[in-house]
Design an enzyme around this catalytic site. Structure first.
Site, PDB file in Angstrom:
ATOM      1  N   HIS A 203      12.063  -6.089  -6.003  1.00 13.83           N
ATOM      2  CA  HIS A 203      12.394  -7.292  -6.780  1.00 13.83           C
ATOM      3  C   HIS A 203      13.763  -7.091  -7.425  1.00 13.83           C
ATOM      4  O   HIS A 203      14.103  -5.984  -7.852  1.00 13.83           O
ATOM      5  CB  HIS A 203      11.326  -7.534  -7.861  1.00 13.83           C
ATOM      6  CG  HIS A 203      11.463  -8.893  -8.473  1.00 13.83           C
ATOM      7  ND1 HIS A 203      12.433  -9.179  -9.406  1.00 13.83           N
ATOM      8  CD2 HIS A 203      10.790 -10.044  -8.252  1.00 13.83           C
ATOM      9  CE1 HIS A 203      12.335 -10.461  -9.736  1.00 13.83           C
ATOM     10  NE2 HIS A 203      11.346 -11.011  -9.057  1.00 13.83           N
TER      11      HIS A 203
ATOM     12  N   GLU B  86      14.838 -14.282  -2.588  1.00 15.19           N
ATOM     13  CA  GLU B  86      14.956 -14.744  -3.971  1.00 15.19           C
ATOM     14  C   GLU B  86      16.415 -14.604  -4.404  1.00 15.19           C
ATOM     15  O   GLU B  86      16.824 -13.501  -4.833  1.00 15.19           O
ATOM     16  CB  GLU B  86      14.091 -13.884  -4.902  1.00 15.19           C
ATOM     17  CG  GLU B  86      12.609 -14.010  -4.692  1.00 15.19           C
ATOM     18  CD  GLU B  86      11.824 -13.695  -5.970  1.00 15.19           C
ATOM     19  OE1 GLU B  86      11.075 -14.554  -6.403  1.00 15.19           O
ATOM     20  OE2 GLU B  86      11.999 -12.597  -6.535  1.00 15.19           O
TER      21      GLU B  86
ATOM     22  N   GLY C 254      14.686 -17.855 -12.757  1.00 15.62           N
ATOM     23  CA  GLY C 254      14.604 -18.193 -14.181  1.00 15.62           C
ATOM     24  C   GLY C 254      15.737 -19.069 -14.689  1.00 15.62           C
ATOM     25  O   GLY C 254      15.941 -19.176 -15.899  1.00 15.62           O
TER      26      GLY C 254
ATOM     27  N   GLU D 194      14.850  -7.761 -10.217  1.00 16.89           N
ATOM     28  CA  GLU D 194      14.824  -7.223 -11.583  1.00 16.89           C
ATOM     29  C   GLU D 194      14.721  -5.703 -11.572  1.00 16.89           C
ATOM     30  O   GLU D 194      15.229  -5.032 -12.462  1.00 16.89           O
ATOM     31  CB  GLU D 194      13.674  -7.889 -12.376  1.00 16.89           C
ATOM     32  CG  GLU D 194      14.064  -9.305 -12.774  1.00 16.89           C
ATOM     33  CD  GLU D 194      12.920 -10.295 -12.921  1.00 16.89           C
ATOM     34  OE1 GLU D 194      11.753  -9.864 -12.994  1.00 16.89           O
ATOM     35  OE2 GLU D 194      13.203 -11.504 -12.952  1.00 16.89           O
TER      36      GLU D 194
ATOM     37  N   LYS E 121       5.158 -10.800 -13.826  1.00 19.37           N
ATOM     38  CA  LYS E 121       6.131  -9.913 -14.485  1.00 19.37           C
ATOM     39  C   LYS E 121       5.483  -9.268 -15.718  1.00 19.37           C
ATOM     40  O   LYS E 121       4.292  -8.984 -15.688  1.00 19.37           O
ATOM     41  CB  LYS E 121       7.403 -10.704 -14.807  1.00 19.37           C
ATOM     42  CG  LYS E 121       7.942 -11.455 -13.571  1.00 19.37           C
ATOM     43  CD  LYS E 121       9.299 -12.027 -13.745  1.00 19.37           C
ATOM     44  CE  LYS E 121       9.735 -12.753 -12.472  1.00 19.37           C
ATOM     45  NZ  LYS E 121      11.077 -13.272 -12.517  1.00 19.37           N
TER      46      LYS E 121
ATOM     47  N   SER F 171      12.919 -20.187  -9.463  1.00 22.74           N
ATOM     48  CA  SER F 171      12.774 -21.501 -10.115  1.00 22.74           C
ATOM     49  C   SER F 171      11.889 -22.479  -9.337  1.00 22.74           C
ATOM     50  O   SER F 171      12.162 -23.680  -9.292  1.00 22.74           O
ATOM     51  CB  SER F 171      14.154 -22.121 -10.383  1.00 22.74           C
ATOM     52  OG  SER F 171      14.832 -21.351 -11.362  1.00 22.74           O
TER      53      SER F 171
ATOM     54  N   ASN G  54       3.982 -13.967  -9.473  1.00 19.22           N
ATOM     55  CA  ASN G  54       4.493 -12.725 -10.056  1.00 19.22           C
ATOM     56  C   ASN G  54       4.557 -12.928 -11.570  1.00 19.22           C
ATOM     57  O   ASN G  54       5.443 -13.600 -12.075  1.00 19.22           O
ATOM     58  CB  ASN G  54       5.889 -12.430  -9.482  1.00 19.22           C
ATOM     59  CG  ASN G  54       6.522 -11.205 -10.121  1.00 19.22           C
ATOM     60  OD1 ASN G  54       5.860 -10.467 -10.857  1.00 19.22           O
ATOM     61  ND2 ASN G  54       7.796 -10.979  -9.852  1.00 19.22           N
TER      62      ASN G  54
HETATM   63  P1  13P Z   1      11.007 -17.735 -11.608  1.00 13.26           P
HETATM   64  O1  13P Z   1      10.015 -18.526 -10.806  1.00 13.26           O
HETATM   65  O2  13P Z   1      10.622 -17.623 -13.062  1.00 13.26           O
HETATM   66  O3  13P Z   1      12.406 -18.230 -11.399  1.00 13.26           O
HETATM   67  O4  13P Z   1      10.962 -16.238 -11.072  1.00 13.26           O
HETATM   68  C1  13P Z   1      11.039 -16.012  -9.714  1.00 13.26           C
HETATM   69  C2  13P Z   1      10.710 -14.611  -9.444  1.00 13.26           C
HETATM   70  O5  13P Z   1      11.450 -13.705  -9.823  1.00 13.26           O
HETATM   71  C3  13P Z   1       9.450 -14.326  -8.739  1.00 13.26           C
HETATM   72  O6  13P Z   1       9.400 -13.008  -8.303  1.00 13.26           O
END
Ligand code: 13P
Length: 255
Positions: A102, A172, A178, A104, A17, A217, A15
């Site tokens: 997601h 997740e 992150g 976010e 982003k 992560s 992903n």
């Molecule tokens: P990270 O791997 O940067 O922690 O992000 C995970 C994520 O949100 C994947 O959709």
């Protein structure tokens, strides 16, 4: 003899982003393609780039073994929805997958589970495989609310059209995204088993168990251990999928 059932090949989903320009991303993909060509890859690879890059990827992915996915979609087929993208448009750009729900988007764009469910249902009508994300926040984790949150998100985000081939659940934990923090192996096993239990007991129209991937992560150093967990069918990777050495390390671990 009590033989352990062999796990199917894991799925590794990148992903990206809101990252990547055309030149950088095409270089990354070129390097990835070269590595794939030279190695024995034992996992499915899905890249979910920003929408701006989909067209270029659509031309480059056929024949590479890499599949494409969108990071989000609208629940309508088309219409006056400024700034949105439909499942049909993703399909038009050779996507086979789409991420919905997601954290976010749930947090930054206030998307609730009912909306996620509508998006997933519509994506299924376009024959996209949905990667439905769920996960608890740090506060919820600290206050022992994980199971309540996971159950609520599962029951309200998974549409009736979901089945084993068109739906993947991505667990997740928001506190792991992150942050460099990951749940323990026991925590992941327990949550993934709980997800399976809720689906089996409360969503009986879903006949087979869905694939459950872990995200948050993930990096080249922890990927192998995460994938060794019997309850983890793949990984959803953010930051570490933006760098060839890190991403290849994860694919290598999965292979
Ligand atoms: P990270 O791997 O940067 O922690 O992000 C995970 C994520 O949100 C994947 O959709």
């Amino acid at each position: 003899m009590n033989r352990k059932k062999k796990k199917p090949a894991p799925i590794i989903i990148a992903n990206w982003k809101m990252n990547g320009t055309l030149i950088d991303s095409m270089q990354l993909f070129k390097d990835l393609r070269k590595q794939i060509h030279e190695s024995l890859v034992g996992c499915e690879i899905v890249i979910c780039p920003p929408f701006t890059l989909l067209r270029d990827f659509a031309e480059k992915v056929p024949g590479t073994g890499v599949k494409l996915g969108g990071q989000n979609c609208h629940h309508a087929h088309h219409g006056a929805f400024t700034g949105e993208i439909s499942a049909m448009q993703l399909k038009d750009m050779m996507c086979d997958y789409v991420i919905v729900g997601h954290s976010e988007r749930r947090i930054q764009s206030s998307e609730g589970s009912e909306l996620v469910q509508k998006k997933a249902a519509h994506a299924h009508t376009e024959k996209l495989t949905t990667i439905i994300c769920i996960g608890e926040t740090q506060y919820e984790h600290d206050n022992d609310l994980t199971k309540i949150i996971i159950r609520e998100q599962l029951l309200h985000s998974i549409p009736k059209s979901a089945n084993n081939s068109n739906t993947i659940i991505a667990y997740e934990p928001v506190w792991a995204i992150g942050t460099g923090k990951t749940p323990t192996d026991e925590q992941i096993s327990s949550t993934h088993q709980y997800i399976k239990k809720i689906i089996a007991e409360e969503l009986p129209h879903i006949e087979d168990s869905l694939r459950i991937v872990y995200g948050g992560s993930v990096n080249k150093d922890n990927a192998q251990e995460l994938l060794a967990n019997d309850h983890v069918d793949g990984l959803l990777v953010g930051k570490s999928s933006l760098n060839m050495i890190d991403f290849w390390g994860i694919i290598d671990a999965a292979s």
